[in-house]
Scaffold this motif. Structure first.
Motif, PDB file in Angstrom:
ATOM      1  N   ASP A 128      -4.406  35.179  69.231  1.00 21.19           N
ATOM      2  CA  ASP A 128      -5.270  34.988  68.065  1.00 21.19           C
ATOM      3  C   ASP A 128      -6.738  34.981  68.480  1.00 21.19           C
ATOM      4  O   ASP A 128      -7.588  35.604  67.840  1.00 21.19           O
ATOM      5  CB  ASP A 128      -4.930  33.658  67.374  1.00 21.19           C
ATOM      6  CG  ASP A 128      -3.852  33.821  66.312  1.00 21.19           C
ATOM      7  OD1 ASP A 128      -3.726  34.930  65.766  1.00 21.19           O
ATOM      8  OD2 ASP A 128      -3.150  32.839  66.032  1.00 21.19           O
ATOM      9  N   LYS A 131      -7.840  38.546  69.732  1.00 23.10           N
ATOM     10  CA  LYS A 131      -7.928  39.479  68.607  1.00 23.10           C
ATOM     11  C   LYS A 131      -9.208  39.236  67.810  1.00 23.10           C
ATOM     12  O   LYS A 131      -9.927  40.176  67.453  1.00 23.10           O
ATOM     13  CB  LYS A 131      -6.704  39.310  67.709  1.00 23.10           C
ATOM     14  CG  LYS A 131      -6.688  40.236  66.497  1.00 23.10           C
ATOM     15  CD  LYS A 131      -5.433  40.001  65.673  1.00 23.10           C
ATOM     16  CE  LYS A 131      -5.430  40.879  64.423  1.00 23.10           C
ATOM     17  NZ  LYS A 131      -4.210  40.622  63.589  1.00 23.10           N
ATOM     18  N   ALA A 132      -9.511  37.964  67.552  1.00 21.00           N
ATOM     19  CA  ALA A 132     -10.723  37.639  66.802  1.00 21.00           C
ATOM     20  C   ALA A 132     -11.975  37.987  67.603  1.00 21.00           C
ATOM     21  O   ALA A 132     -12.962  38.485  67.050  1.00 21.00           O
ATOM     22  CB  ALA A 132     -10.726  36.154  66.436  1.00 21.00           C
ATOM     23  N   ASN A 240      -9.368  36.482  61.741  1.00 21.26           N
ATOM     24  CA  ASN A 240      -8.258  37.429  61.709  1.00 21.26           C
ATOM     25  C   ASN A 240      -7.669  37.605  60.311  1.00 21.26           C
ATOM     26  O   ASN A 240      -7.150  38.673  59.975  1.00 21.26           O
ATOM     27  CB  ASN A 240      -7.159  36.979  62.668  1.00 21.26           C
ATOM     28  CG  ASN A 240      -7.600  37.027  64.112  1.00 21.26           C
ATOM     29  OD1 ASN A 240      -8.507  37.760  64.473  1.00 21.26           O
ATOM     30  ND2 ASN A 240      -6.962  36.211  64.952  1.00 21.26           N
TER      31      ASN A 240
END
Length: 244
Positions: A128, A131-132, A240
């Motif tokens: 997470d 990805k962010a 996200n």
């Protein structure tokens, strides 16, 4: 004439009436019109409406059904249901009742990092964050300038007062004629906030999230999760799952 020593020894009765003892009163509803009126006596001894002994509110442990809910910290999805609680439970204990249910039955992730519905907890914490960070870096790279400020325009009308008004956001470097965002109706407060969250701030957040992702991959991370501040993870999940 009474001699002075004798006069001092005599008890002369007073002609005034004895002072009556004060009577207790309290304010309470008037049965005829519903407004407040004065009732005689103590409130706990009064038989009037809304008077009488104060009920004991001490918890007894009695069980009863109660509507409880939990919402996703990322997208705001809410789960609500009826659960059995007791009047001795704290607010946190009641929240844990519904969190326990959605974890077991609805596929939610509810722990020290927050509450996340099935659609918002598909990645590991490290993924997470990475990805962010990648997403935010792409946005920062595409943005104009390295930092922003509020863009203002002067009133040059012949009948104007020469004052400046906010029109949007502009970069602090590069071409002075470039405006990042322009809206004549934007408020001073909104413009100042957007400018404060410019590309330079985004770059620091990218670095922080990548550093945090490395920590989540360490073997000791699992045992330290409860004591860790997870604001960066919550921020990553907001990025996200933001509206596109």
């Amino acid at each position: 004439m009474i001699p002075k020593p004798l006069a001092r020894a005599l008890s002369i009765p007073s002609s005034r009436s004895p002072i009556a003892a004060a009577t207790a009163t309290h304010e309470g509803p008037d049965p005829s019109h519903g407004g407040l009126t004065t009732h005689r006596g103590a409130r706990e001894d009064c038989s009037g409406p809304d008077c009488g002994p104060v009920e004991d509110d001490a918890p007894t442990g009695e069980k009863y059904p109660c509507g409880l809910g939990v919402f996703c910290d990322t997208c705001g999805t809410t789960f609500e249901g009826d659960f059995i609680v007791t009047d001795t439970m704290t607010k946190s204990e009641r929240l844990e009742v519904v969190r326990r249910h959605v974890r077991a039955k609805e596929g939610w992730q509810c722990d020290h990092t927050g509450d996340f519905c099935p659609g918002c907890c598909t990645e590991s914490p490290a993924n997470d964050l990475l990805k962010a960070a990648d997403d935010l870096e792409d946005l920062r790279t595409a943005a104009l300038g390295t930092s922003w400020r509020v863009a203002r325009e002067q009133d040059t009308h012949p009948e104007g007062d020469g004052s400046y008004s906010v029109i949007g956001i502009e970069p602090t470097d590069g071409d002075a004629d470039i405006v990042v965002f322009q809206d004549p109706d934007i408020s001073e407060e909104d413009a100042a906030y957007i400018a404060a969250m410019g590309p330079d701030i985004a770059q620091h957040l990218v670095q922080l999230m990548r550093h945090e992702a490395v920590w989540f991959e360490l073997p000791e991370a699992a045992s330290d999760l409860e004591a860790k501040d997870n604001n960066l993870l919550a921020m990553a999940r907001l990025i996200n799952n933001r509206p596109r």
